[in-house]
Write a protein that holds these residues in place. Sequence first.
Motif, PDB file in Angstrom:
ATOM      1  N   HIS A 178       8.800 -13.333  -8.396  1.00 52.85           N
ATOM      2  CA  HIS A 178       7.476 -12.708  -8.311  1.00 52.85           C
ATOM      3  C   HIS A 178       7.397 -11.475  -9.205  1.00 52.85           C
ATOM      4  O   HIS A 178       6.343 -11.202  -9.800  1.00 52.85           O
ATOM      5  CB  HIS A 178       7.156 -12.349  -6.859  1.00 52.85           C
ATOM      6  CG  HIS A 178       6.808 -13.531  -6.017  1.00 52.85           C
ATOM      7  ND1 HIS A 178       5.522 -13.843  -5.644  1.00 52.85           N
ATOM      8  CD2 HIS A 178       7.586 -14.514  -5.494  1.00 52.85           C
ATOM      9  CE1 HIS A 178       5.513 -14.946  -4.919  1.00 52.85           C
ATOM     10  NE2 HIS A 178       6.760 -15.373  -4.812  1.00 52.85           N
TER      11      HIS A 178
ATOM     12  N   GLY B  60       7.295 -15.355  -0.040  1.00 52.74           N
ATOM     13  CA  GLY B  60       6.464 -15.230  -1.236  1.00 52.74           C
ATOM     14  C   GLY B  60       5.144 -14.557  -0.948  1.00 52.74           C
ATOM     15  O   GLY B  60       4.681 -13.710  -1.729  1.00 52.74           O
TER      16      GLY B  60
ATOM     17  N   ASP C 222       3.888 -10.879  -2.423  1.00 55.37           N
ATOM     18  CA  ASP C 222       2.617 -10.694  -3.141  1.00 55.37           C
ATOM     19  C   ASP C 222       1.772  -9.595  -2.503  1.00 55.37           C
ATOM     20  O   ASP C 222       1.121  -8.805  -3.197  1.00 55.37           O
ATOM     21  CB  ASP C 222       1.825 -12.005  -3.151  1.00 55.37           C
ATOM     22  CG  ASP C 222       2.393 -13.009  -4.149  1.00 55.37           C
ATOM     23  OD1 ASP C 222       3.104 -12.577  -5.081  1.00 55.37           O
ATOM     24  OD2 ASP C 222       2.133 -14.219  -3.971  1.00 55.37           O
TER      25      ASP C 222
END
Length: 500
Positions: free
Chosen positions: A283, A189, A193
């Motif tokens: 995401h 994650g 990002d």
Amino acid sequence: MIDNVTRLSPDLLAVSGRIGIVDIGSNTVRLVVYDVPDRMPVPMFNEKADCRLVEGLAESGCLSPKGVKKAMNSLRRFVRLADAMGVESLDLVATAAVRDANNGADFVARVKAEFNIDISVLSGSEEAGLSALGLVSGVPDASGVLCDLGGGSLDLVQLEDGKRIKFGTTPLGHLRLREMAEDDTNKAGKIIDKYLSKIDWLEQGQGKNLYLTGGVMRAIARVFIKQTKYPLHVVDNFTIRSDNALDIATILSKQSPVSLKKTSSLSPTRIKSVPFATELLRHLINTIRPENIVFSGFGMREGQMQKHLPDAMRGRDPLIEGAKTLADRTGRFSLKGQEVANWIMPLFPDAPPEDTRRVMAACLLSDIGWSEHPDYRAEHAFYRTLRIPFAGLSHPDRVFIAAAVYVRYNGDPRARVVKNVRGLLEAEQLSKVDGIGRAIRLAHTLSGSAPGLLSQTSLERSGDEIILHLPGDSQAFQSDTVDRRFRGMCKSLKAKATIA
């Protein structure tokens, strides 16, 4: 520019020949062979090999030695198959793994030395452009963000009405991401990002569609279809609201391989990648905030194939062209679908373009079941039409066209075979299907499905009356069956029946 190994002139390819595309991806090596008549190409062979060239790239910077060996073995098979199949133009294209590896050039040279074939190593921009070209071949007015997820890279394209506006490429391929994150989705994650934050235009896709393509995304689509008990098991153009997709993706991203194996039919090679691909999807949804998620069965390979076609052919409707090709190959002395469509359209003078297109496709496919046993003809024609492997169909398109063809073969649109997918159409559309199917059946009854006879008759709609005009010497067209089917059609369309 992307070089082609063997190239015929586009005009010649538009008439005859076969195109072969070998996609040397980061995860798989795949051969797709397209038959090219005088219309849109039809895929006639598709085989992949799991080679995992990208395995270990994040750490070593080089292609996997084991993957290179598997890839070379696969290429030996594919090149020989292409030759035996009469492929006249064979393209070898490589993506992120070969592009980014320190020894990528060595692999390209080795292939050249053994097969005397050049590999076109796509840049990130070229790969994204081909993926967009493949998508818009089936969704000409696509607007939003296209996400093409491979094993070695994630390519993103901003689209407006089918035109590419911006693109970005990242090393967030599902295999590469897994390695960088050391098999930890929480670490993944943060990595996601980091790279997505560098693409400053993603939020411009808010409220539009997020289009997903790539093998692992298609695998995820199948899981979504199963989890939501969706009635049509066709990945291309499967659409789900982004909030629903986010809920399912969140669950999948946290599941262990053991749990995924129990709850899905994923292959062992996909099971390890799905948590990372769904973490990426989470995401993307949170960053872009699209309205819908649309899975596509068309991407880079289809884009590469499109490059062979003349501009005039590229602009054609893939549904209509595919239906014409299938009709030519499966029909008998067959009444032409165009003739049927011209004959029945006076019944629907106010039909919107969407319905006119669907009627045309149903007419073109209306002889698809002629060679089946009469007891199974309607059901066979329904399923075959519902699952045709063409681009350019939404799922409601599929149900509408298949149900009309089913009625053409005397099927009842309320029958069990249609019931499972009827919910994909609105009530108003369902009411149209019966009348359209009956009109197509009447056309085939009047003419015996032989060409040239139907045009001697015509239909006219005047207010609440439908008039069937027959020639002065009309014995060839008059029968109890014609009369019964004409009146049944008029009843379905809520009109008075008159034979002139």
